[in-house]
Design an enzyme around this catalytic site. Sequence first.
Site, mmCIF file in Angstrom:
data_model
loop_
_atom_site.group_PDB
_atom_site.id
_atom_site.type_symbol
_atom_site.label_atom_id
_atom_site.label_comp_id
_atom_site.label_asym_id
_atom_site.label_seq_id
_atom_site.Cartn_x
_atom_site.Cartn_y
_atom_site.Cartn_z
ATOM 1 N N LYS A 1 0.619 -1.326 -0.197
ATOM 2 C CA LYS A 1 0.088 -0.479 -0.075
ATOM 3 C C LYS A 1 0.649 1.471 0.173
ATOM 4 O O LYS A 1 0.588 2.385 -0.321
ATOM 5 C CB LYS A 1 -1.129 0.333 1.079
ATOM 6 C CG LYS A 1 -1.758 -0.601 0.488
ATOM 7 C CD LYS A 1 -3.017 -0.622 1.634
ATOM 8 C CE LYS A 1 -4.406 -2.316 1.870
ATOM 9 N NZ LYS A 1 -3.599 -3.282 2.058
HETATM 10 C C1 LIG Z 1 -4.346 -4.328 1.240
HETATM 11 C C2 LIG Z 1 -3.272 -5.665 1.038
HETATM 12 C C3 LIG Z 1 -3.848 -7.041 -0.190
HETATM 13 C C4 LIG Z 1 -4.819 -6.675 -0.691
HETATM 14 O O1 LIG Z 1 -5.214 -6.340 -2.177
HETATM 15 P P1 LIG Z 1 -6.586 -5.089 -2.569
HETATM 16 O O2 LIG Z 1 -6.222 -3.979 -3.005
HETATM 17 O O3 LIG Z 1 -7.700 -4.628 -1.087
HETATM 18 O O4 LIG Z 1 -6.973 -6.751 -3.283
HETATM 19 C C5 LIG Z 1 -2.809 -7.988 -0.036
HETATM 20 N N1 LIG Z 1 -1.889 -8.225 0.751
HETATM 21 C C6 LIG Z 1 -1.021 -6.987 1.955
HETATM 22 C C7 LIG Z 1 0.264 -6.857 2.411
HETATM 23 C C8 LIG Z 1 -2.008 -6.009 2.292
HETATM 24 O O5 LIG Z 1 -1.493 -4.849 2.664
#
Ligand SMILES: *Cc1c(COP(=O)(O)O)cnc(C)c1O
Length: 509
Positions: free
Chosen positions: A117
């Site tokens: 993120k």
């Molecule tokens: C948020 C997240 C995901 C999922 O991603 P999305 O965009 O919500 O599908 C997968 N792995 C990690 C470590 C995350 O922080």
Amino acid sequence: MTAKSITYSSTRGTQKSLSFRTAVMTGLAHDRGLFVPDTFPTVTSEELESWRSLSYADLATEVIGKYVGEDQVPRKVLEGIVQRSCGAFRSEEVTPVVKVDGHYVLELFHGPTFAFKDVALQMLGNFFEYFLSTGSNGGRLAVMGATSGDTGSAAIYGLRGKKGVDCIILFPEGRVSEIQERQMTTVKDGNIHCVSVEGTFDDCQDIVKASFNDKAFRDRVKLGAVNSINWCRVLAQTTYYFWSYLRVMDKEKDVTKVNFSVPTGNFGDILAGYYSKRMGLPVGDLIVATNENDILHRFFTTGEYHREEIHKSISPSMDICVSSNFERYLYHLAGDDATTLASWMSAFESTGKLTITGKKLDEARADFKSARADTANTLETIKKYYNEFNYMLCPHSAVGVSAIHQLDTANSATVALATAHFAKFGDAVSMAIDPLPEIPKELSQLWSMETRKSKCPNDAKVVQAFMEKRIEERVRNEEVDGKRKKTLRQLVLVSAAVAIVAVLMRRRK
Ligand SMILES: *Cc1c(COP(=O)(O)O)cnc(C)c1O
């Protein structure tokens, strides 16, 4: 770079043809729809080839520049925003691509909080700062979010020190892992406010919702959200699909299309892959990989998008019962028709069920493949990759890797996205590997750093009052700081003038 920017409309039809600035500053549309681009810019194969030699940051400027023209953000400013966002990463390649067991892994965890993120939130923070500095929202924005651990720190690192922005993050007292709490509470910037609420994650979310529904409060503090539906986040993530495609092409002679396997929760990450494909990137399969919270896997196997209870898994950042960004894909599946989409969503919101059949389902299944990995699959994958290839996967990344083995696509044309560093999820990983390899010093040193948080009861009014007080204090401190600097400047000028006069007087004599 396109001269004119792409515009955005709500998936539910009431807001149309908005600018990039408005879409980013608004986040969620007023009809609770999500903003989608009205058209997709295209990338030709010659252009793609010419991008091969670019650094990650230069590539990001090209890709984002396809959507954001000079009329929205001047090219020089865009370059600066992208450079600063990429500069927060520990790797020069920002998101390096490595080959493991005959396929590729795209490492998205080299940002400040060791999870994917960061890619989007670093960019979002810099866009917010630019838009506020050029008049949006009266120059001020207060961001409020609830976290069960992972997203809070990425938001905090994206917004720390940003001019005009206050960031308040609520988390349930005693219910987030210590490493995640420390990642949040060791940040010292005056515009970051961590609040541990005496309650559960749902209580925290309810406080955020109540605050958004309180119009007077919302207007007073200029409240905004940084949830995963902000268009800017999807756009920022698009770059690494282009980047990893190009890195595979550097190495593989016989590959024409690249497959991507994406550990999926709210569908924001894989949606960027889908949009890259629509822009013309030669993408083969897009694999939606889920944990036990498998509403999306069930949809792509049976057409049933049916809500179920949430299961607590060892890949908690994918623990969802509905997938917020999926609405964007459903809109495209509905033929970019907001009326159809709005009726689908209202049926889903009242019954918890949406069923797609016939041609539409065939279409969806042509766009995406899917697989589900449970706890046993996940731990087995982590163990295998460590024992056989000396490669550490976090539980989320292992779900994506498990999917490519289940679907027989673990080959040289496939990229599995690794979304977090294993050390962030040490408890889960140590169920497969004991003892764990050493963790990065940036994480281990969190334990010797000072922490700062405020405790609040589970009461929206108390949290809101706290927030207003903190914002006031920060603004006052900035003003005092500003005045102090001004006084100091004046003092320097006056003493310089006095000195000059003194010299002149002496000369006269
Ligand atoms: C948020 C997240 C995901 C999922 O991603 P999305 O965009 O919500 O599908 C997968 N792995 C990690 C470590 C995350 O922080």
